[in-house]
Design a protein around this motif. Structure first.
Motif, PDB file in Angstrom:
ATOM      1  N   TYR A  37       0.908  -1.176   0.009  1.00  0.00           N
ATOM      2  CA  TYR A  37       0.046   0.089   0.009  1.00  0.00           C
ATOM      3  C   TYR A  37       0.886   1.119   0.078  1.00  0.00           C
ATOM      4  O   TYR A  37       2.211   1.134   0.254  1.00  0.00           O
ATOM      5  N   PHE A  38       0.290   2.291  -0.424  1.00  0.00           N
ATOM      6  CA  PHE A  38       1.026   3.630  -0.190  1.00  0.00           C
ATOM      7  C   PHE A  38      -0.244   4.717  -0.109  1.00  0.00           C
ATOM      8  O   PHE A  38      -1.413   4.457  -0.362  1.00  0.00           O
ATOM      9  N   SER A  39       0.244   6.007   0.380  1.00  0.00           N
ATOM     10  CA  SER A  39      -0.638   6.935   0.503  1.00  0.00           C
ATOM     11  C   SER A  39      -0.019   8.071  -0.115  1.00  0.00           C
ATOM     12  O   SER A  39       1.084   8.503  -0.486  1.00  0.00           O
ATOM     13  N   TYR A  40      -1.199   9.089  -0.749  1.00  0.00           N
ATOM     14  CA  TYR A  40      -0.458  10.321  -1.296  1.00  0.00           C
ATOM     15  C   TYR A  40      -1.796  11.013  -1.404  1.00  0.00           C
ATOM     16  O   TYR A  40      -2.881  10.874  -1.001  1.00  0.00           O
ATOM     17  N   ILE A  41      -1.354  12.406  -1.705  1.00  0.00           N
ATOM     18  CA  ILE A  41      -2.400  13.675  -1.669  1.00  0.00           C
ATOM     19  C   ILE A  41      -3.046  13.836  -3.133  1.00  0.00           C
ATOM     20  O   ILE A  41      -2.062  14.155  -4.022  1.00  0.00           O
ATOM     21  N   ASP A  42      -4.289  13.875  -3.382  1.00  0.00           N
ATOM     22  CA  ASP A  42      -4.851  13.901  -4.576  1.00  0.00           C
ATOM     23  C   ASP A  42      -5.738  15.019  -4.845  1.00  0.00           C
ATOM     24  O   ASP A  42      -6.828  14.970  -4.113  1.00  0.00           O
ATOM     25  N   GLU A  43      -5.059  15.948  -5.091  1.00  0.00           N
ATOM     26  CA  GLU A  43      -5.659  17.384  -5.185  1.00  0.00           C
ATOM     27  C   GLU A  43      -6.231  17.994  -3.747  1.00  0.00           C
ATOM     28  O   GLU A  43      -7.635  17.915  -3.689  1.00  0.00           O
ATOM     29  N   SER A  44      -5.513  17.743  -2.803  1.00  0.00           N
ATOM     30  CA  SER A  44      -6.032  18.084  -1.555  1.00  0.00           C
ATOM     31  C   SER A  44      -6.550  16.895  -0.737  1.00  0.00           C
ATOM     32  O   SER A  44      -6.764  17.101   0.556  1.00  0.00           O
ATOM     33  N   VAL A  45      -7.001  15.913  -1.401  1.00  0.00           N
ATOM     34  CA  VAL A  45      -7.622  14.827  -0.567  1.00  0.00           C
ATOM     35  C   VAL A  45      -6.591  13.748  -0.346  1.00  0.00           C
ATOM     36  O   VAL A  45      -6.027  13.096  -1.376  1.00  0.00           O
ATOM     37  N   PRO A  46      -6.366  13.299   0.992  1.00  0.00           N
ATOM     38  CA  PRO A  46      -5.467  12.207   1.260  1.00  0.00           C
ATOM     39  C   PRO A  46      -6.280  10.772   0.992  1.00  0.00           C
ATOM     40  O   PRO A  46      -7.288  10.457   1.252  1.00  0.00           O
ATOM     41  N   LYS A  47      -5.364  10.082   0.130  1.00  0.00           N
ATOM     42  CA  LYS A  47      -5.826   8.633  -0.021  1.00  0.00           C
ATOM     43  C   LYS A  47      -4.910   7.915   0.151  1.00  0.00           C
ATOM     44  O   LYS A  47      -3.602   7.904   0.040  1.00  0.00           O
ATOM     45  N   CYS A  48      -5.349   6.623   0.483  1.00  0.00           N
ATOM     46  CA  CYS A  48      -4.569   5.559   0.892  1.00  0.00           C
ATOM     47  C   CYS A  48      -5.004   4.296  -0.285  1.00  0.00           C
ATOM     48  O   CYS A  48      -6.032   3.992  -0.332  1.00  0.00           O
ATOM     49  N   ILE A  49      -4.097   3.650  -0.872  1.00  0.00           N
ATOM     50  CA  ILE A  49      -4.575   2.855  -1.859  1.00  0.00           C
ATOM     51  C   ILE A  49      -3.615   1.399  -1.383  1.00  0.00           C
ATOM     52  O   ILE A  49      -2.453   1.459  -1.255  1.00  0.00           O
ATOM     53  N   PHE A  50      -4.296   0.190  -1.789  1.00  0.00           N
ATOM     54  CA  PHE A  50      -3.859  -1.039  -1.656  1.00  0.00           C
ATOM     55  C   PHE A  50      -3.662  -1.690  -2.942  1.00  0.00           C
ATOM     56  O   PHE A  50      -4.639  -1.585  -3.681  1.00  0.00           O
ATOM     57  N   PHE A  51      -2.531  -2.340  -3.026  1.00  0.00           N
ATOM     58  CA  PHE A  51      -2.454  -2.994  -4.520  1.00  0.00           C
ATOM     59  C   PHE A  51      -2.173  -4.494  -4.394  1.00  0.00           C
ATOM     60  O   PHE A  51      -1.777  -5.069  -3.413  1.00  0.00           O
TER      61      PHE A  51
END
Length: 284
Positions: free
Chosen positions: A62-76
């Motif tokens: 997984y990793f997290s990032y800021i998508d246009e001010s929205v914090p997102k966490c994604i699992f792959f």
């Protein structure tokens, strides 16, 4: 006239140094907040994902990032497909998080984050600069900002009542997403108990910095302090080195000053307390 010119030069240099330290303080604080936002999404995202996904054998990372001010966490998955996307409000309230379990491909931005994360992980596994300590694990935090690509590697505790500073690293990448440079941010790992058997709940802390390139508080220190503030309620925290003293408080105010000025300030405070104490004794 010569005296006036000398005094002007001294005041100018002092003003320039103060402005420079203020600029450095702002940059470190902002980077620390960026790290914190990513780690908060990972902290809560992991909990939400585990509660709602029952095929953990498919998960690769997984990793997290800021998508246009929205914090997102994604699992792959192991075949590099997104298994889940968790989007958070700015207050990171898990109740208001949006969970999407639809399998999909990485977006172009996510591909960049994924690539530097995986390249960092590969380097961590084979480079002896990275040290692993008992009851800890690495948190890999990819950051892409202002066209700069980097991965911070933080050490997190796997036991309660402990805050870990140090044993952290910064990996920078070139425009082909290949590792360009690796550096340690602290010389060792520093631990501090939230509650101590002898003194009870701790209210502050301090540790020293000896690495030449990291004489001030680090973005990873800021991130750690922000993450654990709800557990520690520390009133302040200080890092000190040969050159600089950095003072952080829970309002996320950061002041960096020369160590000699910090020592003079603390000495004056100590003397002031002693004089006040003597005055009380005289009145008695």
């Amino acid at each position: 006239m010569k005296y006036i010119l000398t005094l002007f030069l001294v005041l100018f240099v002092a003003s320039f140094q103060a402005q420079n330290l203020e600029k450095i303080s702002k940059e470190i604080n902002e980077e620390g907040i960026t790290l914190y936002r990513s780690e908060m999404a990972s902290w809560y995202g992991t909990d939400i994902f585990r509660e709602n996904y029952n095929k953990m054998e498919n998960v690769s990372g997984y990793f997290s990032y800021i998508d246009e001010s929205v914090p997102k966490c994604i699992f792959f998955s192991k075949d590099n497909k997104v298994l889940a996307t968790i989007a958070f409000p700015t207050n990171y309230n898990p109740k208001n998080a949006k969970l999407d379990l639809k399998e999909r491909d990485f977006t172009p931005v996510e591909t960049e984050y994924f690539t530097i994360r995986q390249n960092a992980l590969a380097r961590i596994k084979k480079d002896t600069i990275f040290k692993v300590y008992k009851n800890t694990s690495f948190n890999i935090v990819p950051i892409i900002k202002n066209k700069l690509k980097k991965v911070y590697v933080l050490t997190g505790p796997s036991v309660d009542n402990v805050v870990v500073f140090g044993n952290d690293y910064l990996i920078t990448f070139d425009n082909k997403n290949e590792v360009k440079h690796i550096e340690k941010l602290h010389n060792s790992m520093i631990t501090q108990n939230v509650s101590d058997e002898k003194v009870g709940k701790t209210i502050s802390g301090i540790h020293s910095h000896v690495i030449e390139n990291w004489q001030t508080i680090t973005p990873t220190d800021i991130c750690t302090l922000m993450l654990y503030q709800k557990f520690t309620n520390w009133e302040s925290y200080i890092t000190i080195s040969e050159k600089f003293a950095s003072i952080w408080n829970p309002n996320n105010n950061l002041v960096i000053m020369k160590t000699e000025n910090f020592k003079n300030m603390t000495e004056n405070i100590r003397k002031g307390k002693e004089e006040k104490s003597k005055s009380k004794e005289v009145i008695k």
